[in-house]
Design a protein around this motif. Sequence first.
Motif, short mmCIF file in Angstrom:
data_model
loop_
_atom_site.label_atom_id
_atom_site.label_comp_id
_atom_site.label_asym_id
_atom_site.label_seq_id
_atom_site.Cartn_x
_atom_site.Cartn_y
_atom_site.Cartn_z
N ASP A 10 60.81 114.56 13.04
CA ASP A 10 59.95 114.07 11.35
C ASP A 10 61.18 113.98 10.61
OD1 ASP A 10 58.31 116.85 12.01
OD2 ASP A 10 60.50 117.02 11.30
N SER B 269 60.47 110.45 19.57
CA SER B 269 59.13 111.38 19.46
C SER B 269 59.46 111.21 21.60
CB SER B 269 57.83 112.00 18.99
OG SER B 269 57.46 110.61 18.30
N PRO C 238 60.08 123.26 -3.74
CA PRO C 238 59.33 123.25 -3.00
C PRO C 238 59.31 124.98 -2.62
CG PRO C 238 59.80 121.81 -2.35
CD PRO C 238 60.61 122.14 -3.49
N PHE D 239 70.90 115.67 1.11
CA PHE D 239 70.13 114.53 0.66
C PHE D 239 70.42 114.01 -0.76
CE2 PHE D 239 67.22 117.43 3.20
CZ PHE D 239 66.06 116.72 3.92
N PHE E 287 72.78 117.03 8.75
CA PHE E 287 71.16 118.36 8.68
C PHE E 287 71.09 118.79 9.74
CE2 PHE E 287 66.73 117.29 8.69
CZ PHE E 287 66.12 118.28 8.21
N ARG F 107 59.89 111.24 4.83
CA ARG F 107 61.20 111.93 4.56
C ARG F 107 61.66 110.60 3.79
NH1 ARG F 107 63.11 116.63 5.09
NH2 ARG F 107 62.79 116.79 7.01
N THR G 265 64.07 117.87 15.02
CA THR G 265 62.94 116.80 15.44
C THR G 265 62.45 115.40 14.65
OG1 THR G 265 61.96 118.69 12.96
CG2 THR G 265 61.46 119.71 15.23
N LEU H 39 71.18 121.71 1.60
CA LEU H 39 70.16 121.02 1.67
C LEU H 39 70.30 120.17 0.30
CD1 LEU H 39 67.57 122.99 3.41
CD2 LEU H 39 68.58 121.85 4.17
#
Lengths: 380, 312
Positions: free
Chosen positions: B236, B130, B272, B41, B226, B242, B234, B37
């Motif tokens: 987001d 969405s 996190p 990023f 990703f 983001r 999803t 990850l």
Amino acid sequence: MPAYANIGAVIAVLLAIGAGQACAQVKLGAVLSVTGPASFLGDPEKKTLEMYVDDINAKGGVNGQKLQLVVYDDGADANAARTFATRLVEEDKVVAMVGGTTTGATLAMMPVFEEAQIPLISLAGAVQIIEPVRKWVFKTPHTDRMACQKIFADLKQRNLTTIALISGTDAFGKSMRDQCVAVAPQAGISIAHEESYGPRDSDMTPQLTNIKGKAGVQAVVNPGFGQGPAIVTRNYRQLGIALPLYQSHGVASKQFIELAGPAADGVRLPAAALLVAEKLADNDAQKPVVVAYTQTYQQKTGQPVSTFGGHAYDGLMIFVEAAKRAGSFDGAKVRDEIEKTKNFVGTGGIVNMSPNDHLGLDLSAFRMLEIKAGGWTLVQ
Amino acid sequence: MRGLLNHRLFPALAMSAVIVLLPLVLPSAYYYRVAALVFVFALAAVGLNLLMGFAGQVSLGHAGFMGIGAYAVAIGPTHLNLPSWLAFVGGAGLSALVAFAVGRPILRLKGHYLAVATLGFGLLLAIAFSNEARFTGGPDGMAVSRFAVFGLSVRGAQAWYWITAASFLIGAVLALNLIESPTGRALRAIHDSEVAARVLGVDIARMKLAVFVVSAVYASVAGSYFAFLNGHITPDVSGFLRSIELVAMVVLGGLGSVAGSLVGAALLVMLPQTLTSLHDYEHMALGLIIMAVMIFLRAGIVPTLARALGRA
């Protein structure tokens, strides 16, 4: 020789201590949306799990071992949920997981648990989680399809067959709208007209005026969440529409009645027994469970009870009972026992699982409520 | 030694050493996933850094391009029966086209119009993802089929560790080369003074547009990885938060520093995870750490440390 024996004894004792420590606590995972847009779901879930795990441990734990709850907050982000799921499996070595607050998070986490062969009991709503049935995935909340079926069954009883739908365009409203459209033909209901509104709209009069002008419509159903349904209800009365109005289980909270005010009178909606705990008949099988949960939750948190925390209670207890029946925390055995859950009385209903039903609730799990004078009443 | 330290590819060398040595200390698939990850990023951040650190433009909708890349590899194989590598390339191409279309009129203007336009663009994409539930599965997202080449499908966090690490390295080397090329020098000139750059004959609008398109492709590729890594996406992925996270990675690590983008991404992806033990104070601690970095290491982590080392 005695020296070797001593060393051997010491090693044996150390091993025993090590093994004892490894077994003393069994880890139960929970990835919940404690913060972020779904916190109103995740927060009561977390409080419920913490409360009842403490309670179970105080009573001696499960299978002679204490449970350790490992909670991670995904903030309603499916990517974070997936990372935490990997962490629960790889690092924490959990024996099961109760969680996935949102449908998106659950769908993202499912493959991790399936691959690791660890049971997952989701707390999210959508029917995709258990359809098609996945070996390691279960869930406790009612599906929106069941809410539609419950409403349609009530309509049939009142001899109403032609309805109009007005639905929100958010995740909840959209998903339920699709389910209602899908099950309407089987239920013998025809949808004569459809309207929708955005989650932040503040006036639904135009859509409702359209509905009012449609000939043949006998009732109106509003799949929606948040403040939208309250505005629909108020506009509905302002326009003087006399047809029966149905709301969904998404607004089954005191807040909805407060927002809609007197307009809410006469509105019907399906909801879990938990909301009307005190009003259930004394011989109702669910009464002792929902009354006890309501009292415990309100006493410990000082907050009003919600059905969402109830889903977490059901998930935890289904796991605990399955582990007790299995007599161990072996993933495969616990999974088999979860699938064999029969007549489990939870806050959401009476659960009877089977290899092709990983939810185990039928329509009797929903109660049809009618709002009268600012309170809930059971429709018989 | 000095010569090596100052060589333009020194950061790439240092980063590849880290990538090769890291698996020696990674104990489980969970750590591989977190590392992968970070690289994903970091790749997006390197692209954004070209735009922010060299062309002096801010994009507040870069996650939108990640979203295009992510949904391309989800929708392509599922609805259009495309092989996943073609969807991957197609997503990058589409992102480049969209960036060109969005950037061309705007980058002729002076000032931060790009920030505003990209802000709107990112929000629009998230709404589209969405709402078009038929193709995207709506707010609950959709599953992504495994990445497959020549019938071999890639699975497991370790495989993705190497793929994302290699891609990040390639992206970083390309960026380092670009910076040292005439284009890169022109970009830096623009960053320092647009007027001076124009006097020297630099086509400012064209340069800015070129680097915006390049950075969109970086983000799109990162978005595709990703999606493959998560197996489920999803809307987001292209949300506003983001985008802000990407900007924060660039600024924390250091504007104009390729290695800084890796450090910034590592910080924001790993914090996190390490702060979960603080439970309810997690977000507060995260905010405090970011504030502390910005106050004490104002130029970003890597440039500040490099300067300190150079002085020592």
